[in-house]
Design an enzyme around this catalytic site. Structure first.
Site, PDB file in Angstrom:
ATOM      1  N   GLY A   1       0.815  -1.208   0.000  1.00  0.00           N
ATOM      2  CA  GLY A   1       0.000   0.000   0.000  1.00  0.00           C
ATOM      3  C   GLY A   1       0.847   1.256   0.000  1.00  0.00           C
TER       4      GLY A   1
ATOM      5  N   SER B   1      13.447   3.459  -3.562  1.00  0.00           N
ATOM      6  CA  SER B   1      13.864   3.283  -4.963  1.00  0.00           C
ATOM      7  C   SER B   1      12.874   3.865  -5.967  1.00  0.00           C
ATOM      8  CB  SER B   1      14.039   1.790  -5.263  1.00  0.00           C
ATOM      9  OG  SER B   1      12.779   1.134  -5.333  1.00  0.00           O
TER      10      SER B   1
ATOM     11  N   ALA C   1       9.385  -3.898  -4.781  1.00  0.00           N
ATOM     12  CA  ALA C   1       8.546  -2.727  -5.122  1.00  0.00           C
ATOM     13  C   ALA C   1       8.479  -2.430  -6.611  1.00  0.00           C
ATOM     14  CB  ALA C   1       8.972  -1.474  -4.377  1.00  0.00           C
ATOM     15  N   ALA C   2       9.047  -3.283  -7.452  1.00  0.00           N
ATOM     16  CA  ALA C   2       8.961  -3.051  -8.901  1.00  0.00           C
ATOM     17  C   ALA C   2       7.504  -3.059  -9.360  1.00  0.00           C
ATOM     18  CB  ALA C   2       9.764  -4.107  -9.660  1.00  0.00           C
ATOM     19  N   GLY C   3       6.757  -4.071  -8.934  1.00  0.00           N
ATOM     20  CA  GLY C   3       5.347  -4.162  -9.307  1.00  0.00           C
ATOM     21  C   GLY C   3       4.517  -3.041  -8.707  1.00  0.00           C
ATOM     22  N   ASP C   4       4.829  -2.657  -7.467  1.00  0.00           N
ATOM     23  CA  ASP C   4       4.096  -1.566  -6.817  1.00  0.00           C
ATOM     24  C   ASP C   4       4.344  -0.243  -7.522  1.00  0.00           C
ATOM     25  OD1 ASP C   4       3.175  -3.356  -4.894  1.00  0.00           O
ATOM     26  OD2 ASP C   4       4.864  -2.977  -3.563  1.00  0.00           O
TER      27      ASP C   4
ATOM     28  N   THR D   1       1.308  -8.340 -14.986  1.00  0.00           N
ATOM     29  CA  THR D   1       2.726  -7.952 -15.037  1.00  0.00           C
ATOM     30  C   THR D   1       3.579  -9.215 -15.082  1.00  0.00           C
ATOM     31  OG1 THR D   1       2.795  -7.778 -12.618  1.00  0.00           O
ATOM     32  CG2 THR D   1       2.349  -5.769 -13.858  1.00  0.00           C
ATOM     33  N   LEU D   2       4.634  -9.173 -15.900  1.00  0.00           N
ATOM     34  CA  LEU D   2       5.429 -10.375 -16.194  1.00  0.00           C
ATOM     35  C   LEU D   2       6.920 -10.152 -15.940  1.00  0.00           C
ATOM     36  CD1 LEU D   2       3.605 -11.074 -19.582  1.00  0.00           C
ATOM     37  CD2 LEU D   2       3.187 -12.278 -17.415  1.00  0.00           C
TER      38      LEU D   2
END
Length: 308
Positions: free
Chosen positions: A45, A296, A253-256, A224-225
């Site tokens: 979140g 990041s 946190a790449a997907g977030d 997302t892949l």
């Protein structure tokens, strides 16, 4: 891409991350050395809220912390990022925490302690009804109780507010919440858990997954892949968005970052869908080149410079 001041509500988790830097994961029964130990603010979140805020959105947060130093740290972190924290409540349990085992190749394995996050109630959400009603969109994940998310999305739909469900961590849920979601944004593992079949990195398998989601009442699917990019299915259009090839230091946190950036930049009529997804992909590629979850996440100007 124009910087947009959209009103976004995030219902989600607030965790303090403890990051264990390892050469590789230990085998069962094996003892290994931790190369370094760091901590950072995180939680899906919080990450998604900060990602949206750093893209210029007006972000408000619904969530919970404990009456402890970690709770005060997480609340102040959101305030420092310009996020409205008036609907973060204090619970009589510790603030959420995550323990991240970060391997030398940038991949991670995460253990999450829900703590106060799992105490967020439908009553807490109802207290924020006016906030949701005034929003352009609301984002939620699975690190807070499903009942609270159902309540939030029901309020959102009554007021024609866009809903984005990030079904992570993966778990099976009923179709009621999916039917209230304008966008569902799983990765391939989470998609497989929701539809009950494996998802492969090819167009045919991804189209089948989108069709399965449609049967469950999902209007639009975004899968997302990771390094393979992402797949979208919106009404009668679908396609792949490539990833930007970079050397990953930390994929936490790449997907977030992707979801928060996408939400902040998507037009209400979806007219810039591909552009918003490409921008989100670029945002994510910048995040993985730095250590830590929330620290990041890039801002609008950083993504704009990278796109040029």
């Amino acid at each position: 891409m124009k910087k947009q001041g959209k009103k976004i509500v995030v219902l989600g988790s607030l965790n303090v991350d403890t990051i264990q830097h390892l050469d590789k994961l230990p085998k069962q029964g094996e003892t290994i050395h931790i190369q370094d130990l760091t901590s950072a603010p995180g939680g899906k979140g919080a990450n998604q809220a900060v990602a949206a805020a750093r893209q210029g959105a007006q972000v408000s947060f619904i969530g919970a912390v404990g009456d402890d130093a970690n709770g005060r740290f997480m609340t102040q972190t959101l305030v420092d990022n310009g996020i409205d924290v008036s609907h973060i409540v204090t619970k009589n349990v510790p603030t959420g925490a995550a323990y991240i085992m970060l391997e030398a190749d940038g991949n991670n394995t995460i253990l999450v302690y829900g703590g106060a996050n799992m105490q967020v109630s439908s009553e807490d959400v109802l207290a924020a009804s006016e906030l949701i009603a005034r929003a352009d969109l609301i984002i939620a994940q699975f690190e807070t109780p499903i009942d609270a998310t159902m309540t939030a999305f029901e309020i959102a739909k009554q007021h024609h507010v866009m809903t984005i469900l990030n079904p992570a961590p993966a778990q099976k849920i009923g179709p009621e919440l999916l039917a209230l979601s304008d966008f569902v944004t799983p990765n391939e593992t989470e998609a497989a858990a929701l539809i009950g079949r494996s998802v492969e990195f090819n167009q045919a398998s991804l189209n089948q997954a989108a069709a399965a989601f449609e049967k469950l009442g999902v209007k639009n699917t975004l899968i997302t892949l990771g390094e393979h990019g992402s797949f979208y299915k919106l009404a009668d259009q679908s396609g792949m968005i490539p990833s930007f090839k970079v050397k990953a230091i930390d994929t936490t946190a790449a997907g977030d970052t992707y979801i928060g950036s996408f939400a902040a930049n998507l037009n209400g009529d979806f007219s810039n869908l591909v552009q918003a997804l490409t921008w989100a992909s670029r945002s994510s590629s910048l995040a993985v080149q730095k250590a830590g979850a929330l620290p990041s996440i890039p801002n609008f100007e950083e993504v704009q410079a990278a796109m040029q």
